[in-house]
Design an enzyme around this catalytic site. Structure first.
Site, PDB file in Angstrom:
ATOM      1  N   LEU A  70      58.832   4.734  73.092  1.00 24.48           N
ATOM      2  CA  LEU A  70      58.143   3.504  72.683  1.00 24.48           C
ATOM      3  C   LEU A  70      56.859   3.390  73.493  1.00 24.48           C
ATOM      4  CD1 LEU A  70      58.235   0.598  71.347  1.00 24.48           C
ATOM      5  CD2 LEU A  70      59.543  -0.119  73.352  1.00 24.48           C
ATOM      6  N   HIS A  71      55.719   3.421  72.838  1.00 23.60           N
ATOM      7  CA  HIS A  71      54.481   3.233  73.616  1.00 23.60           C
ATOM      8  C   HIS A  71      53.296   2.777  72.781  1.00 23.60           C
ATOM      9  CE1 HIS A  71      53.559   7.149  71.889  1.00 23.60           C
ATOM     10  NE2 HIS A  71      52.293   6.930  72.174  1.00 23.60           N
TER      11      HIS A  71
END
Ligand code: UD1
Ligand code: UDP
Length: 369
Positions: free
Chosen positions: A215-216
């Site tokens: 997740l980024h």
């Protein structure tokens, strides 16, 4: 044979300046750079913008993947997009003036990509773009702006998929004096080349049965509602469905803390590529918002649930290998439950089968870089 020997033997040496700066670019460049070193007729100069700088976001890839040390190392990171891109533009232009490359080679869709392409074209140096033609059709994504503008100033557009070629065709590129080539995806080259090097991360003891999450992306991390909804989903999955292993990007670490959220999953620091492909090999599901990891799930036979509203890799959706779920907690939970443990197969070799770097370097040599 080194550069001087080749020069003295009368080979024409095209000089390529490759611009890299972010984690996925190190992985992509590793396979292309290796081919450039084997090729006769071109020499590579490598510039690292410094966009990613932690040891586990940068150095580890140079060490594991045997990427030549950058000839030019900038130290530009952080700040707003405009400031970061602008500072890179200034410094890359200086490097172009000093090294006088015949061509600049850029990868993907980061701020480093756009800065490299702009600096080159302003100095009348032709630009080759690896991963050209990808579109999410969401211009709020910083990556979409970077890739549209980079394609506009490139004259060698190396597309990874048929969809990417069609996107460029739709934008009128086939009528322009440029070359649009479907060469396959260099990330598949990397996955195949390094698959035997897969190494278990130190802090992982459960060998199977887990969900690998990453997740980024800014559209998730910078939107407090989306971020909270995703964190909630990950925590519920971890407590109710299967352990969630999350190598946490530094951007996400900062923003989760800033929002006062808590990730109650198996958090680990970002890992090297060999550890990442081990995780991909051993997990039961991939849950991500990464561009690259969506495809890697497929390369390693795993179903993928993508926490985004659009993807550039639409062929994975068509093949039933990937499901887009956005950021809604319930949508993430139900998609993860239905895909957990599902295997997928690359029957149609959607990404070229591992020969992209060879094709790219062949074209670069013939174009005299
Ligand atoms: C960038 C790319 C994104 C890509 C991602 C790959 C842009 C616009 N975005 O996003 O497309 O998917 O790289 O991972 O170029 N940070 C550290 N240490 C590091 C690297 C970053 O602490 O080694 C921090 C930075 O200080 C910054 C944040 O993480 O606060 C974001 O870094 P940045 O490079 O701006 O964007 P990414 O989210 O990494
Ligand atoms: N990756 C890695 N270690 C990690 C997370 C990702 O080596 O801890 C690799 C991943 O396998 C893929 C690439 O980094 O090859 C994807 O980069 P990222 O998700 O940061 O960027 P994106 O592809 O979304 O631009």
């Amino acid at each position: 044979m080194n550069y001087i020997d080749r020069f003295e033997e009368g080979f024409f040496m095209g000089k390529i300046l490759s611009i890299i700066g972010a984690r996925p670019q190190f992985i992509k460049a590793s396979v292309v750079s290796r081919r450039i070193q084997e090729a006769i007729g071109i020499q590579e100069i490598m510039l690292h913008t410094g966009q990613h700088f932690d040891a586990n976001m940068s150095d580890i890839f140079f060490n594991q993947l045997n990427i030549p040390r950058p000839d030019i190392q900038l130290d530009i990171h952080g700040g707003n997009h405009g400031a970061m891109t602008g500072r890179m533009l200034v410094e890359i232009e200086k490097a172009i003036i000093e090294y006088k490359p015949d061509r600049v080679l850029v990868y993907g869709d980061t701020n480093s990509t756009l800065a490299g392409a702009l600096a080159a074209v302003k100095q009348h140096v032709p630009v080759a773009h690896i991963e050209a033609g990808l579109r999410s059709f969401n211009v709020k994504m910083p990556e979409e702006i970077n890739r549209i503008l980079t394609d506009q100033v490139s004259d060698l557009l190396f597309c990874p998929t048929d969809t990417a070629v069609k996107n460029l065709e739709g934008e009128g590129f086939l009528q322009k004096p440029v070359r649009v080539l479907q060469v396959g995806d260099v990330m598949q080259d990397a996955a195949l080349l390094f698959s035997e090097k897969a190494t278990a991360p130190k802090m992982i003891n459960s060998a199977t049965g887990f969900i690998l999450a990453t997740l980024h992306r800014a559209e998730n991390t910078d939107d407090p509602e989306r971020l909270a909804s995703i964190v909630n989903a990950l925590n519920l999955l971890h407590s109710e469905l299967a352990p969630v292993v999350l190598p946490l990007h530094p951007r996400t670490r900062k923003l989760v803390a800033a929002q006062g959220l808590e990730l109650k999953v198996h958090l680990i620091d970002p890992v090297g590529y060999f550890e990442m492909i081990w995780l991909l090999n051993h997990c039961d599901l991939v849950l991500t918002d990464s561009g690259g990891v969506q495809k890697e799930a497929f390369f390693f036979g795993k179903a993928c649930v993508t926490m985004r509203d659009q993807t550039e890799w639409v062929e994975l959706i068509d093949a039933g290998a990937n499901q887009l779920v956005g950021a809604d907690t319930q949508d993430i939970l139900s998609a993860a439950s239905s895909h957990l443990g599902r295997q997928v197969q690359d029957i149609n070799k959607l990404y070229g089968g591992g020969e992209a770097a060879e094709r790219i370097v062949d074209v670069l040599v013939k174009a005299n870089a």
